[in-house]
Design a protein around this motif. Structure first.
Motif, PDB file in Angstrom:
ATOM      1  N   LEU A   1       1.427  17.376  -3.565  1.00 21.32           N
ATOM      2  CA  LEU A   1       0.499  16.553  -2.788  1.00 21.32           C
ATOM      3  C   LEU A   1       1.227  15.336  -2.236  1.00 21.32           C
ATOM      4  O   LEU A   1       1.877  14.593  -2.983  1.00 21.32           O
ATOM      5  CB  LEU A   1      -0.677  16.114  -3.669  1.00 21.32           C
ATOM      6  N   VAL A   2       1.116  15.148  -0.922  1.00 20.97           N
ATOM      7  CA  VAL A   2       1.764  14.029  -0.237  1.00 20.97           C
ATOM      8  C   VAL A   2       0.701  13.107   0.350  1.00 20.97           C
ATOM      9  O   VAL A   2      -0.239  13.567   1.011  1.00 20.97           O
ATOM     10  CB  VAL A   2       2.681  14.533   0.902  1.00 20.97           C
ATOM     11  N   VAL A   3       0.828  11.812   0.104  1.00 19.76           N
ATOM     12  CA  VAL A   3      -0.035  10.807   0.734  1.00 19.76           C
ATOM     13  C   VAL A   3       0.710  10.255   1.932  1.00 19.76           C
ATOM     14  O   VAL A   3       1.762   9.628   1.799  1.00 19.76           O
ATOM     15  CB  VAL A   3      -0.395   9.671  -0.241  1.00 19.76           C
ATOM     16  N   HIS A   4       0.179  10.526   3.133  1.00 19.45           N
ATOM     17  CA  HIS A   4       0.852  10.137   4.379  1.00 19.45           C
ATOM     18  C   HIS A   4       0.090   9.009   5.057  1.00 19.45           C
ATOM     19  O   HIS A   4      -1.122   9.105   5.260  1.00 19.45           O
ATOM     20  CB  HIS A   4       0.927  11.345   5.321  1.00 19.45           C
ATOM     21  N   ALA A   5       0.781   7.939   5.391  1.00 18.99           N
ATOM     22  CA  ALA A   5       0.163   6.799   6.077  1.00 18.99           C
ATOM     23  C   ALA A   5       0.316   6.952   7.579  1.00 18.99           C
ATOM     24  O   ALA A   5       1.426   7.103   8.090  1.00 18.99           O
ATOM     25  CB  ALA A   5       0.794   5.494   5.614  1.00 18.99           C
TER      26      ALA A   5
ATOM     27  N   LEU B   1      -3.126  -0.514   3.512  1.00 11.53           N
ATOM     28  CA  LEU B   1      -1.957  -0.318   2.647  1.00 11.53           C
ATOM     29  C   LEU B   1      -2.345  -0.313   1.173  1.00 11.53           C
ATOM     30  O   LEU B   1      -1.753   0.413   0.366  1.00 11.53           O
ATOM     31  CB  LEU B   1      -0.925  -1.418   2.923  1.00 11.53           C
ATOM     32  N   HIS B   2      -3.351  -1.110   0.802  1.00 11.35           N
ATOM     33  CA  HIS B   2      -3.782  -1.144  -0.598  1.00 11.35           C
ATOM     34  C   HIS B   2      -4.317   0.219  -1.039  1.00 11.35           C
ATOM     35  O   HIS B   2      -4.119   0.626  -2.187  1.00 11.35           O
ATOM     36  CB  HIS B   2      -4.836  -2.236  -0.802  1.00 11.35           C
ATOM     37  N   VAL B   3      -4.983   0.921  -0.130  1.00 10.46           N
ATOM     38  CA  VAL B   3      -5.496   2.256  -0.445  1.00 10.46           C
ATOM     39  C   VAL B   3      -4.346   3.248  -0.581  1.00 10.46           C
ATOM     40  O   VAL B   3      -4.333   4.086  -1.491  1.00 10.46           O
ATOM     41  CB  VAL B   3      -6.485   2.732   0.635  1.00 10.46           C
ATOM     42  N   VAL B   4      -3.373   3.144   0.319  1.00 13.10           N
ATOM     43  CA  VAL B   4      -2.202   4.025   0.265  1.00 13.10           C
ATOM     44  C   VAL B   4      -1.497   3.870  -1.076  1.00 13.10           C
ATOM     45  O   VAL B   4      -1.155   4.862  -1.743  1.00 13.10           O
ATOM     46  CB  VAL B   4      -1.230   3.714   1.423  1.00 13.10           C
ATOM     47  N   ARG B   5      -1.312   2.627  -1.494  1.00 10.84           N
ATOM     48  CA  ARG B   5      -0.625   2.368  -2.770  1.00 10.84           C
ATOM     49  C   ARG B   5      -1.425   2.921  -3.953  1.00 10.84           C
ATOM     50  O   ARG B   5      -0.861   3.513  -4.880  1.00 10.84           O
ATOM     51  CB  ARG B   5      -0.404   0.868  -2.941  1.00 10.84           C
ATOM     52  N   ARG B   6      -2.736   2.729  -3.902  1.00 13.38           N
ATOM     53  CA  ARG B   6      -3.564   3.201  -5.010  1.00 13.38           C
ATOM     54  C   ARG B   6      -3.566   4.729  -5.081  1.00 13.38           C
ATOM     55  O   ARG B   6      -3.518   5.312  -6.171  1.00 13.38           O
ATOM     56  CB  ARG B   6      -4.980   2.657  -4.871  1.00 13.38           C
ATOM     57  N   LEU B   7      -3.641   5.393  -3.942  1.00 11.15           N
ATOM     58  CA  LEU B   7      -3.602   6.850  -3.920  1.00 11.15           C
ATOM     59  C   LEU B   7      -2.271   7.371  -4.445  1.00 11.15           C
ATOM     60  O   LEU B   7      -2.230   8.332  -5.226  1.00 11.15           O
ATOM     61  CB  LEU B   7      -3.826   7.360  -2.493  1.00 11.15           C
ATOM     62  N   ARG B   8      -1.188   6.746  -4.006  1.00  8.25           N
ATOM     63  CA  ARG B   8       0.136   7.203  -4.461  1.00  8.25           C
ATOM     64  C   ARG B   8       0.298   6.992  -5.965  1.00  8.25           C
ATOM     65  O   ARG B   8       0.923   7.815  -6.641  1.00  8.25           O
ATOM     66  CB  ARG B   8       1.226   6.482  -3.669  1.00  8.25           C
ATOM     67  N   ALA B   9      -0.266   5.912  -6.483  1.00 10.09           N
ATOM     68  CA  ALA B   9      -0.216   5.687  -7.933  1.00 10.09           C
ATOM     69  C   ALA B   9      -1.010   6.766  -8.664  1.00 10.09           C
ATOM     70  O   ALA B   9      -0.584   7.269  -9.716  1.00 10.09           O
ATOM     71  CB  ALA B   9      -0.756   4.295  -8.270  1.00 10.09           C
ATOM     72  N   ALA B  10      -2.152   7.145  -8.116  1.00  7.84           N
ATOM     73  CA  ALA B  10      -2.974   8.187  -8.732  1.00  7.84           C
ATOM     74  C   ALA B  10      -2.271   9.532  -8.685  1.00  7.84           C
ATOM     75  O   ALA B  10      -2.309  10.303  -9.656  1.00  7.84           O
ATOM     76  CB  ALA B  10      -4.325   8.269  -8.017  1.00  7.84           C
TER      77      ALA B  10
END
Length: 435
Positions: A162-166, A130-139
């Motif tokens: 661009l969509v970050v999908h978990a 989840l920490h990676v998902v949050r960081r990618l979405r912030a970027a």
């Protein structure tokens, strides 16, 4: 020895707040995007082709060639999907890359999308991180705000969302077609091919699927050029890459080096094995690749060198084990993982991995039966090449190679438990004494 490390992707990982747009821009971030926007899509594809960049997620397929497979006359939209579902045991290169420098991946996505003509891209991330998902979405949010994403990027007429999908944590979704099914909202299971994703992928439209490290390597190639990239690596395996070094070593971690470096060199860079240890066996590309031994210390860690040694470079996850490790127990743990993660779609993998675990458990507990080794080989033969996707094949590789190199340990499993031959406490005590 000479320091052969080539920090490119990892160059700014130690910077203050390295993951932010500000820090990334200060070290030259999005400079490659400006160059790419001034190039035609065809020229971008040709550049990546000529660079010799090969997929960094497993099979090592040429990245530029994969991009060129997208049909030009298909009326459906084209999609780019980044496979960030890193789940292979021992593999840990994409997650630190996305944590430390998410904008490297985002910039690579924008450039790759321009090359293939995609206006919609997805990064499919393993849901547990989840920490990676949050960081990618912030970027991604920062990139939108800076005008690097959205409509008319840099005044070039290029549009991209661009969509970050978990994901939901299934190892099978690392298989590209199972990933597509999951992304579409269905149960993640591999698809029958053909048609291949380049023709009918996401939403039955032309789709390019690349690994995180493959896409993240593109900005550096565009920025510095083909000759610079080709100055690293070998003739057929060019460039730099991230090696994940773990196990019984003093300094485990990510080592970015040219393709073709050897395990001996990487171990020296990593401080060597823990004091008193002797190398017993290791994996060159994660737990789904055939294991190698100390006699392979000087094998070039590139696609050709590792292949000639009878294994695969795979994800470059170098798991190193010393003399305190039971091969039987280690292989059992890996096989239990593959049994658990089998999607169940095909019989060879679903039933075969279950039976492999039963036989290995007998051998691990010292209750093996006459013919169990041959039974393991027969089971592996019935799975290899007969399962729906590569997960089944990967489950057999460590077993067959372990029997090849350490058959005597499997034979010992007929009468002596692994816990007696290789007491777990011995390894722990060994580590405590030598720490």
């Amino acid at each position: 020895m000479t320091d052969v490390l080539t920090p490119v992707l990892s160059a700014g990982w130690a910077d203050d707040r390295a993951w932010t747009l500000e820090a990334y821009t200060e070290r030259g971030g999005y400079r490659a995007l400006g160059k790419a926007l001034a190039m035609s899509p065809a020229d971008l594809i040709e550049l990546v082709k000529e660079s010799g960049l090969r997929g960094r997620g497993g099979a090592g397929f040429p990245t530029g060639m994969k991009w060129s497979f997208i049909p030009k006359d298909n009326p459906n939209p084209t999609y780019l999907v980044v496979n960030a579902d890193e789940s292979e045991p021992g593999t840990c290169k994409d997650i630190p890359l996305m944590m430390a420098s998410p904008h490297t991946l985002v910039e690579g996505v924008i450039i790759a999308s321009r090359a293939i003509g995609a206006e919609q891209a997805f990064i499919y991330v393993r849901g547990e991180v989840l920490h990676v998902v949050r960081r990618l979405r912030a970027a991604v949010r920062e990139a939108y705000e800076a005008g690097h994403l959205g409509t008319d990027i840099g005044g070039s007429g290029q549009n991209l969302d661009l969509v970050v999908h978990a994901g939901a944590g299934a190892y099978i979704c690392g298989e590209e077609t199972a990933l597509l099914d999951s992304l579409e909202g269905r149960r993640g299971q591999p698809r029958l091919r053909p048609p291949f994703p380049a023709v009918a992928g996401l939403y039955a439209s032309p789709t390019v699927i690349n690994n995180v490290e493959s896409i993240a390597s593109v900005p550096a190639i565009v920025d510095h050029g083909i000759a610079w990239f080709g100055s690293m690596g070998t003739e057929k395996s060019k460039g730099f890459t991230l090696y994940s070094l773990s196990g019984h070593v003093k300094r485990p971690g990510q080592y970015e080096a040219p393709l073709g470096i050897t395990l001996r060199e990487l171990l020296e860079l990593g401080g060597g094995l823990r004091d008193g240890s002797e190398l017993k066996f290791w994996t060159p590309g994660g737990s789904s690749t055939p294991i190698l031994t100390a006699e392979h210390l000087d094998v070039p860690l590139d696609y050709e060198g590792v292949g000639a040694a009878g294994s695969m470079l795979g994800t470059k996850a170098l798991q190193v084990f010393d003399q305190t490790t039971s091969v039987v127990r280690c292989v059992l743990r890996w096989t239990e993982f593959y049994k658990h993660e089998s999607c169940g779609k095909c019989t060879p993998c679903r039933e075969g991995t279950w039976w492999l675990v039963q036989v290995l458990r007998r051998l691990d507990s010292g209750e093996g039966r006459e013919g169990d080794i041959e039974l393991l080989q027969e089971l592996c033969g019935n799975i290899l090449g007969r399962s729906f996707c590569a997960l089944g094949d990967g489950a057999t590789s460590p077993i067959t190679s372990a029997i090849q190199h350490f058959r005597e340990e499997f034979e010992a499993g007929m009468h002596t438990p692994s816990s007696e031959l290789f007491p777990p406490a011995a390894s722990t005590l060994f580590q405590a004494v030598t720490a």
